[in-house]
Design a protein around this motif. Structure first.
Motif, mmCIF file in Angstrom:
data_model
loop_
_atom_site.group_PDB
_atom_site.id
_atom_site.type_symbol
_atom_site.label_atom_id
_atom_site.label_comp_id
_atom_site.label_asym_id
_atom_site.label_seq_id
_atom_site.Cartn_x
_atom_site.Cartn_y
_atom_site.Cartn_z
ATOM 1 N N ALA A 34 109.635 93.463 85.747
ATOM 2 C CA ALA A 34 110.561 93.931 86.783
ATOM 3 C C ALA A 34 109.956 93.750 88.172
ATOM 4 N N VAL A 35 108.671 94.035 88.297
ATOM 5 C CA VAL A 35 108.000 93.889 89.594
ATOM 6 C C VAL A 35 107.816 92.422 89.948
ATOM 7 N N ARG A 36 107.564 91.577 88.938
ATOM 8 C CA ARG A 36 107.444 90.141 89.213
ATOM 9 C C ARG A 36 108.777 89.574 89.723
ATOM 10 N N LEU A 37 109.862 90.003 89.096
ATOM 11 C CA LEU A 37 111.175 89.502 89.509
ATOM 12 C C LEU A 37 111.591 90.037 90.870
ATOM 13 N N LYS A 38 111.181 91.286 91.155
ATOM 14 C CA LYS A 38 111.551 91.915 92.422
ATOM 15 C C LYS A 38 110.332 92.683 92.931
ATOM 16 N N PRO A 39 109.504 92.043 93.749
ATOM 17 C CA PRO A 39 108.237 92.659 94.179
ATOM 18 C C PRO A 39 108.393 93.996 94.894
ATOM 19 N N GLU A 40 109.600 94.291 95.405
ATOM 20 C CA GLU A 40 109.802 95.575 96.082
ATOM 21 C C GLU A 40 110.439 96.617 95.167
ATOM 22 N N HIS A 41 110.411 96.397 93.849
ATOM 23 C CA HIS A 41 111.027 97.327 92.890
ATOM 24 C C HIS A 41 110.084 98.517 92.692
ATOM 25 N N TYR A 42 110.151 99.473 93.614
ATOM 26 C CA TYR A 42 109.201 100.593 93.570
ATOM 27 C C TYR A 42 109.476 101.547 92.399
#
Length: 734
Positions: A497-505
């Motif tokens: 999830a973080v790789r796909l969306k680096p700002e996915h806090y």
């Protein structure tokens, strides 16, 4: 009657001489022209640097997985311009990998900051204008002045605003840059034809190779870049080989064909090459006909035209500074267009301006009553569930396959407990919108709530297959795995999830919680801190504060919770967490004041009474602590574990006051509600131990030891009992 300059030009051409640049008035003048063109570009487009990412920029850059840091470089060459697989039915089929790569480089060098994207576009535009000047000087005009006028007109023409001020327009600007470079390399690579009609020899194979490479690059930036090869062929046939068509055109006094071949490049940005060249050529011919004063008037008119274009471009840039400015411009231009009002309403909804959004949705519906999406979005904005249902059903009456309306109505019915119809609607939402990731998450959540875990897992897996770039799906599946006892598999999905969306806090926080559950506090802290770089919100600060508190780092916990309290000053949970840290760090007066303030707002706050009891106990005022616990027990709660903990704390206060019988009774009530309270069983054993009932004490100690095997304190207590019993037996025997 033909003028002398025109006659001379015709004679030169008829003798087989190529059009080429004549020596200028010196390198300084030449450099000045290029600097003037570049400076004018900066002056006209400097205000675009303040712009946001607007319109298609959001989809091509912000929401494009190929642009994000960490994405596979291979995917850039297998996906379309918007990040979808070329083989996908929903793909736009626009193949522009080099343009996407330039966006990726932008992100790598400066992140998602719009300034750097706009700066690159401005520099590219200035480079194109300077290259156009080079092209005109070498291949179009025999004098530098008309070439300079062409470059100036092209630099300031307001039609280029979208291409330069809009980041997605980089495809046009960069393709045009490579187009001109390819053409110039081709011109340099060939020699003069030995006689009319014969092909020219290759003068420089290296330049020819560069031309082919740059032309291919132009094609990979934007599809229309391939036309550079057609332009080179026409230039070769009509100019270098001096075919009969060129002579006819020139004898009739028309502009040379190479003035117009650039019009083949079917892009609004590059199309103006030919127009600007034609205008400059026309001005040159007029100047040769009207004399000195006429030339002065034409020169002044040209200057005014450049100034007018510059003013218009600067003004038009304002439209592209923000999404709102762009939408308002659209409404001003097309006030009776339903789609324009609908798009503006979507923007207003996304920015939280709901009343304005409702007004524009209603305008869109007045202009086009069968606008199903407007009805669906109105449903999402109303606070009345019945009204929302009415909007969703109206949208479905117009379009029974509207997957968003199916999704929203399904979720609404799910919250009302109408699971059967909700399930059907959510399945249809997936059926008619297989790339809609939220529908998979919602249906899987419904199955999970119904304990249909195998079906929920299958829905998540199907969703990730159809929506491989959905970061939310991976995050939600990770939560599902943790909830169903497969936490070891969850970490991989949080990472994805973080790789796909680096700002996915949210995924970062969930990963931190997972790491904390395995006692990897160091890594958990790193993920919490990384999440804070994206969003300094209570959702991130609270778990970080809890980590600091549970690891004994009270000052850091205090700092984090104070920041959280500033963000949400009315949050009871944050205030009580802060008060708890204040108590443990010796600031009980501040903790008591804060807790009493919360109690004023929420008189039934059980946690407030428990915390006040802890403050009093810390001061040694056990009777006051007991009163607060009794008040807490008088409050209604459906959570038996909370009541059990209160009874346990009450037993502790009674034990401190040496009221052992009452303390024992309180512990007994606690374990009746929550039998796994090891400490309560041990304390019951301790009371019986003190009273001399060793058999009962041993029974309670063993129950506690069964819950916490290996407890040294319990083993020591049992050993003491053994010694006391042996001593008692020895004394009895003596």
């Amino acid at each position: 009657m033909m003028t002398a300059p025109a006659r001379d030009a015709r004679l030169r051409l008829l003798r087989g001489l190529r059009l080429c640049v004549r020596p200028g008035q010196g390198a300084l003048c030449s450099a000045g022209r290029y600097m003037a063109v570049a400076a004018l570009c900066v002056l006209c487009y400097g205000n675009s640097l303040r712009g946001e990412l607007v319109h298609d920029d959001v989809w091509a850059i912000v929401n494009n997985p190929d642009v994000r840091a960490g994405a596979s470089a291979r995917s850039i060459f297998s996906n379309d311009f918007w990040g979808k697989r070329m083989a996908d039915n929903t793909s736009h089929k626009s193949y522009r990998p080099l343009c996407v790569l330039s966006f990726r480089l932008n992100v790598w060098l400066g992140g998602m900051t719009p300034l750097y994207f706009h700066l690159v576009n401005l520099l590219l535009h200035a480079s194109v204008c300077c290259l156009l000047l080079v092209t005109c000087e070498r291949c179009v005009f025999s004098q530098p002045r008309p070439a300079f006028v062409t470059a100036l007109l092209f630099a300031v023409h307001p039609v280029h605003t979208e291409a330069v001020s809009g980041i997605v327009g980089r495809a046009d600007v960069l393709a045009c840059l490579l187009f001109l470079l390819s053409f110039l390399c081709y011109v340099r690579s060939i020699g003069e034809a030995q006689s009319p009609g014969l092909l020219p020899p290759t003068h420089s194979p290296l330049c020819l190779s560069a031309s082919l490479l740059l032309g291919s690059g132009a094609m990979l930036v934007k599809e229309t870049g391939v036309t550079v090869f057609g332009v080179c062929v026409l230039y070769d046939a009509l100019v270098v080989c001096r075919g009969p068509l060129l002579s006819v055109v020139l004898l009739e006094g028309q502009p040379p064909p190479q003035f117009q071949v650039s019009n083949m490049f079917s892009s609004k940005f590059a199309l103006k090459h030919g127009y600007c060249i034609l205008v400059s050529h026309g001005l040159t011919r007029l100047c040769s006909l009207v004399g000195r004063w006429g030339s002065a008037v034409l020169g002044l008119s040209t200057l005014l035209l450049v100034l007018l274009f510059s003013w218009k471009t600067v003004a038009q840039n304002q439209v592209w500074l923000s999404r709102e400015a762009l939408f308002r411009s659209g409404i001003h231009t097309l006030p009776h267009n339903a789609k324009v009002h609908y798009n503006f309403a979507n923007f207003l909804k996304d920015t939280g301006r709901h009343q304005e959004a409702i007004r524009h949705y209603n305008i869109a519906l007045r202009l086009y009553p069968r606008h199903a999406s407007a009805l669906n979005n109105l449903g999402t904005l109303t606070s009345d569930p019945k009204e929302a249902e009415r909007f969703y059903r109206q949208a479905l009456d117009i379009n029974a396959q509207h997957n968003r309306a199916l999704f929203n109505l399904g979720n609404l019915l799910k919250t009302r407990g109408e699971d059967a119809e909700a399930e059907v609607l959510l399945k249809n939402s997936i059926r008619f919108g297989p790339q809609f990731s939220d529908a998979y998450s919602s249906l899987a959540s419904l199955f999970a709530e119904q304990k249909r875990f195998a079906e929920a897992k299958a829905v998540y897996l199907k969703g990730m297959e159809h929506c491989p770039d959905s970061s939310d799906l991976h995050n939600n599946y990770g939560v599902f795995l943790v909830d169903t006892g497969e936490g070891a598999l969850a970490a991989a999905h949080y990472h994805q999830a973080v790789r796909l969306k680096p700002e996915h806090y949210v995924a970062m926080v969930n990963l931190g919680r997972l790491l904390r559950s395995t006692n990897d506090n160091q890594q958990a802290e790193l993920w919490y801190k990384r999440a804070l770089t994206v969003a300094r919100s209570v959702d991130v600060l609270s778990p970080l504060g809890a980590l600091y508190y549970n690891t004994g780092r009270y000052e850091e916990a205090l700092q984090v919770y104070r920041e959280a309290a500033l963000l949400q000053p009315l949050s009871t949970d944050i205030r009580l967490a802060l008060a708890q840290v204040l108590v443990i760090s010796g600031r009980s007066s501040e903790a008591e004041l804060m807790t009493r303030n919360v109690l004023v707002r929420e008189p039934g706050c059980i946690e407030c009474y428990r915390l006040l009891s802890a403050v009093c106990s810390k001061r040694g005022n056990h009777s006051q602590a007991l009163e607060f616990l009794d008040q807490a027990l008088q409050q209604e709660t459906s959570d038996l574990s909370v009541r059990a903990e209160l009874l346990f704390s009450r037993g502790n206060q009674l034990r401190e006051m040496n009221r052992l019988e009452q303390a024992f009774q309180s512990y007994k009530e606690a374990v009746q509600l929550k039998p796994d309270q090891s400490q309560a069983w041990m304390n019951m054993g301790g009371i019986q131990h003190i009273k001399g009932d060793y058999a009962a004490a041993r029974r309670y100690y063993k129950k506690a030891l069964a819950l916490t095997p290996g407890s040294r304190l319990l083993m020591e207590n049992l050993a003491k009992l053994d010694r006391l019993e042996r001593r008692s037996t020895s004394a009895g025997g003596g």
